[in-house]
Scaffold this active site. Structure first.
Site, short mmCIF file in Angstrom:
data_model
loop_
_atom_site.label_atom_id
_atom_site.label_comp_id
_atom_site.label_asym_id
_atom_site.label_seq_id
_atom_site.Cartn_x
_atom_site.Cartn_y
_atom_site.Cartn_z
N LYS A 55 0.84 -1.20 0.00
CA LYS A 55 0.00 0.00 0.00
C LYS A 55 0.87 1.25 0.00
O LYS A 55 0.60 2.22 -0.71
CB LYS A 55 -0.93 -0.02 1.22
N ASP B 38 -11.33 2.28 3.38
CA ASP B 38 -11.52 0.84 3.32
C ASP B 38 -13.00 0.48 3.23
O ASP B 38 -13.36 -0.67 2.93
CB ASP B 38 -10.95 0.20 4.60
N GLN C 108 -4.83 -1.56 9.41
CA GLN C 108 -4.63 -2.91 8.88
C GLN C 108 -5.16 -3.95 9.86
O GLN C 108 -4.81 -3.92 11.04
CB GLN C 108 -3.12 -3.13 8.61
#
Ligand code: NDP
Length: 285
Positions: free
Chosen positions: A53, A120, A97
């Site tokens: 990422k 997300d 994460q």
């Protein structure tokens, strides 16, 4: 029939090129898209994903803010960091994460992110908006799957779609997105009786199970579009949830693993962050 490859690597590269171009324009107007990625602990797969990422951000011309916190981080400490990132105007997207260490409740943490910065798409507000069919920050993997499906040029409306898996990050949202495209959607999971009979009806099959080669060739309908979300690390390398070779003999399109859904997930994360940064501009007069 031998399937055509649904090439996520190629499509993701095109999307990333577009993101890079729009980022350069945005920078001329004084805004640099900023993504904050929070990694708690030492999970090896998470480290790989976070590295990918960060690389994606830098290639696109974004500002990347990586926050690495120790395994022992308390929920309070993590929430305090999120609060800071929520009010930081240089941060347009926040990604925590998963998985998180046991002392931290992921639902509490995800709900603490400002919905506009939730690139997300896991915040309950964004999930709710997706259910309601309202514009939302959409979760990256399902969004990437839909882009891949649309890139075939085939119509999804009215087709039988079968999703295996009902997780909040893949199965459930992709089923909603398929429904929004007017597919007839069946969601299968570990309690489904006679799963193979459902799968054999699928014109569009999305496998998000997390079990190597779970979908065997004989389950695939002739001419189906097969999207394999699974990432299973075996000694022989990465394999998907679909037994690729026999499935490819029956499908019309199939995603490879790797090089299918995986690259699309990162491309969608960059696109979501860019779009959030674009929205932060005052409207042009
Ligand atoms: P989860 O473990 O959260 O969900 C797996 C789903 O599969 C569950 O709904 C489970 O059912 C179902 N399932 C498990 N066993 C069976 C079975 N025997 N028969 C039918 N259904 C079953 O996984 P995720 O959704 O997070 O991920 C799925 C896969 O996709 C993993 O391999 C993961 O690594 C990969 N992935 C890939 C991404 C990418 O970018 N390419 C991104 C995210 C995930 P139940 O709910 O009943 O337990």
């Amino acid at each position: 029939m031998t399937a055509r490859i649904l090439d996520g690597k190629k499509l993701a590269a095109e999307i990333k090129a577009d993101v890079k171009e729009r980022t350069a324009l945005l920078k001329q107007r004084g805004v640099t898209p900023g993504l904050a990625v929070v990694l708690v602990g030492e999970d090896p797969a998470s480290k790989v994903y976070v590295g990918q990422k960060e690389k994606g951000c830098l290639e696109a011309g974004f500002a990347s803010f990586l926050h690495r916190l120790p395994e022992s981080t308390s929920q309070g400490e993590l929430l305090a960091l999120i609060e800071r990132l929520n009010s930081d105007r240089t941060v347009h997207g926040i990604l925590v994460q998963l998985p998180l260490p046991r002392q931290i409740d992921p639902d509490t943490v995800l709900a603490a992110i400002r919905p506009e910065k939730d690139v997300d798409g896991f915040h309950p507000v964004n999930m709710g908006r997706l259910v309601a069919g309202l514009p939302a920050s959409e979760p990256c993997t399902p969004k990437g799957i839909m882009r891949l499906l649309k890139s075939t040029g085939l119509t999804l409306s009215g087709k039988e779609a079968v999703v295996i898996g009902r997780s909040n990050i893949v199965g459930k949202p992709v089923a909603l997105m398929l429904l929004a495209e007017s597919a007839t959607v069946t969601i299968c999971h570990s309690r489904t009786e006679d799963l193979a009979a459902h799968v054999r009806r699928a014109d569009i099959l999305v496998a998000a199970v997390g079990k190597p080669r779970f979908v065997t060739g004989d389950m695939v309908k002739e001419g189906a579009i097969v999207v394999d979300v699974g990432i299973n690390r075996l000694e022989e390398g990465l394999v998907g949830d679909v037994d690729y070779e026999p499935a490819a003999e029956r499908a019309s399109w199939i995603t490879p693993v790797p090089g299918g859904v995986g690259p699309m997930t990162i491309a969608m994360l960059l696109e979501n962050t860019l779009e959030q940064a674009e929205r932060s501009l005052p409207a042009r007069r």
